[in-house]
Design a protein around this motif. Structure first.
Motif, PDB file in Angstrom:
ATOM      1  N   LEU A  13       3.886  -9.466  35.514  1.00  0.00           N
ATOM      2  CA  LEU A  13       3.443  -8.137  35.954  1.00  0.00           C
ATOM      3  C   LEU A  13       4.254  -7.057  35.251  1.00  0.00           C
ATOM      4  CD1 LEU A  13       2.962  -8.604  39.818  1.00  0.00           C
ATOM      5  CD2 LEU A  13       1.212  -7.853  38.206  1.00  0.00           C
ATOM      6  N   GLY A  14       5.556  -7.242  35.218  1.00  0.00           N
ATOM      7  CA  GLY A  14       6.402  -6.269  34.544  1.00  0.00           C
ATOM      8  C   GLY A  14       6.143  -6.196  33.058  1.00  0.00           C
ATOM      9  N   LEU A  62       3.298   0.739  39.846  1.00  0.00           N
ATOM     10  CA  LEU A  62       2.614  -0.356  40.539  1.00  0.00           C
ATOM     11  C   LEU A  62       3.170  -1.717  40.144  1.00  0.00           C
ATOM     12  CD1 LEU A  62      -1.159   0.675  40.611  1.00  0.00           C
ATOM     13  CD2 LEU A  62       0.341   0.260  42.570  1.00  0.00           C
ATOM     14  N   LYS A  63       3.552  -1.870  38.889  1.00  0.00           N
ATOM     15  CA  LYS A  63       4.119  -3.149  38.443  1.00  0.00           C
ATOM     16  C   LYS A  63       5.337  -3.514  39.293  1.00  0.00           C
ATOM     17  CE  LYS A  63       4.832  -2.230  34.093  1.00  0.00           C
ATOM     18  NZ  LYS A  63       5.085  -2.341  32.646  1.00  0.00           N
ATOM     19  N   GLY A  64       6.222  -2.527  39.478  1.00  0.00           N
ATOM     20  CA  GLY A  64       7.409  -2.783  40.284  1.00  0.00           C
ATOM     21  C   GLY A  64       7.083  -3.028  41.742  1.00  0.00           C
ATOM     22  N   ALA A 106      10.287   4.011  35.682  1.00  0.00           N
ATOM     23  CA  ALA A 106       9.132   4.051  36.584  1.00  0.00           C
ATOM     24  C   ALA A 106       8.966   2.731  37.335  1.00  0.00           C
ATOM     25  CB  ALA A 106       7.862   4.385  35.804  1.00  0.00           C
ATOM     26  N   THR A 107       9.176   1.620  36.644  1.00  0.00           N
ATOM     27  CA  THR A 107       9.055   0.314  37.292  1.00  0.00           C
ATOM     28  C   THR A 107      10.121   0.135  38.366  1.00  0.00           C
ATOM     29  OG1 THR A 107       8.142  -0.633  35.255  1.00  0.00           O
ATOM     30  CG2 THR A 107       8.959  -2.181  36.892  1.00  0.00           C
ATOM     31  N   LEU A 113      10.079   1.948  45.946  1.00  0.00           N
ATOM     32  CA  LEU A 113       8.979   2.458  46.765  1.00  0.00           C
ATOM     33  C   LEU A 113       8.459   1.385  47.707  1.00  0.00           C
ATOM     34  CD1 LEU A 113       6.811   4.536  47.541  1.00  0.00           C
ATOM     35  CD2 LEU A 113       5.490   3.772  45.550  1.00  0.00           C
ATOM     36  N   ALA A 114       8.273   0.183  47.192  1.00  0.00           N
ATOM     37  CA  ALA A 114       7.745  -0.906  48.011  1.00  0.00           C
ATOM     38  C   ALA A 114       8.775  -1.421  49.004  1.00  0.00           C
ATOM     39  CB  ALA A 114       7.277  -2.056  47.111  1.00  0.00           C
ATOM     40  N   TYR A 115      10.046  -1.392  48.621  1.00  0.00           N
ATOM     41  CA  TYR A 115      11.085  -1.985  49.460  1.00  0.00           C
ATOM     42  C   TYR A 115      11.599  -1.032  50.535  1.00  0.00           C
ATOM     43  CZ  TYR A 115      15.367  -4.408  50.796  1.00  0.00           C
ATOM     44  OH  TYR A 115      16.361  -5.040  51.516  1.00  0.00           O
ATOM     45  N   ASN A 116      11.788   0.238  50.155  1.00  0.00           N
ATOM     46  CA  ASN A 116      12.357   1.200  51.099  1.00  0.00           C
ATOM     47  C   ASN A 116      11.826   2.604  50.754  1.00  0.00           C
ATOM     48  OD1 ASN A 116      14.045   3.036  52.542  1.00  0.00           O
ATOM     49  ND2 ASN A 116      15.660   1.490  52.664  1.00  0.00           N
TER      50      ASN A 116
END
Length: 202
Positions: A13-14, A62-64, A106-107, A113-116
């Motif tokens: 993904l990355g 989004l990848k990250g 950005a990644t 963003l997803a984690y916290n």
């Protein structure tokens, strides 16, 4: 088996070279041959314009985020920040682009963003403030990462601190040429912010 799949998928993904694919697919341009030669968001904005830059920015974030959420979706015993970091590594060393990648800002933002989301909001606020003051994406990225390290110390999450420090170190290393240009006063400026206005008045 799911654990191995999650690890490999996070890296893949990355490794999606958003800037390269958007540039070649829609603009017949390899952004690595123009501007700074980087395949990341900033050079996409510089070479291909705002529309392409926004698309690549969203894709890289989004990848990250997707990689970070893989352990939850696949129900595997891996810390989500680990798969997130693999996406950042994939972005800088993408198998789909001859291991010539971006700088993972950005990644990395997508990982946080997803984690916290609260931590992400604080970090992105720092980035925007530094960008408006300096008119330099590179300086804002480095300064925001360093600020994120300080903020992480108050979040009470050991692995968040470790990963934030690791990503910050990695991002600073990837920006070593930018740091040299900042010191020399030759780093590129975005067309807004206090520093840009000050230099245009001279």
């Amino acid at each position: 088996m799911n654990t191995v799949f999650a690890i490999v998928l996070a890296y893949l993904l990355g490794s999606i070279p958003s800037g390269v694919w958007i540039g070649k697919g829609f603009y017949k341009t390899d952004i690595r041959e123009h501007g700074s030669g980087n395949m990341g968001t900033t050079n996409t904005f510089r070479v291909l314009g705002t529309k392409a830059g926004i698309i690549v920015l969203v894709m890289d974030i989004l990848k990250g985020s997707l990689a970070t959420l893989l352990p939850l979706w696949l129900n595997v015993p891996i810390h989500p920040l680990f798969t997130g970091v693999l996406a950042a590594v994939g972005h800088t060393l993408p198998i789909f682009a001859n291991f010539r990648g971006g700088k993972a800002v950005a990644t990395s933002a997508g990982i946080i963003l997803a984690y916290n989301p609260l931590f992400f909001t604080l970090a992105i606020t720092c980035f925007l403030i530094y960008l408006l003051l300096s008119s330099m994406v590179s300086f804002a990225s480095i300064a925001a990462c360093l600020s994120a390290v300080l903020i992480s110390l108050f979040m009470g999450d050991f692995w968040l601190i470790v990963v934030t420090m690791a990503l910050t170190t990695y991002i600073i290393i990837r920006h070593r040429e930018n740091i040299q240009r900042i010191r020399q006063g030759t780093e590129s400026l975005v067309p807004f912010g206090l520093n840009y206005k000050r230099k245009n008045k001279q």
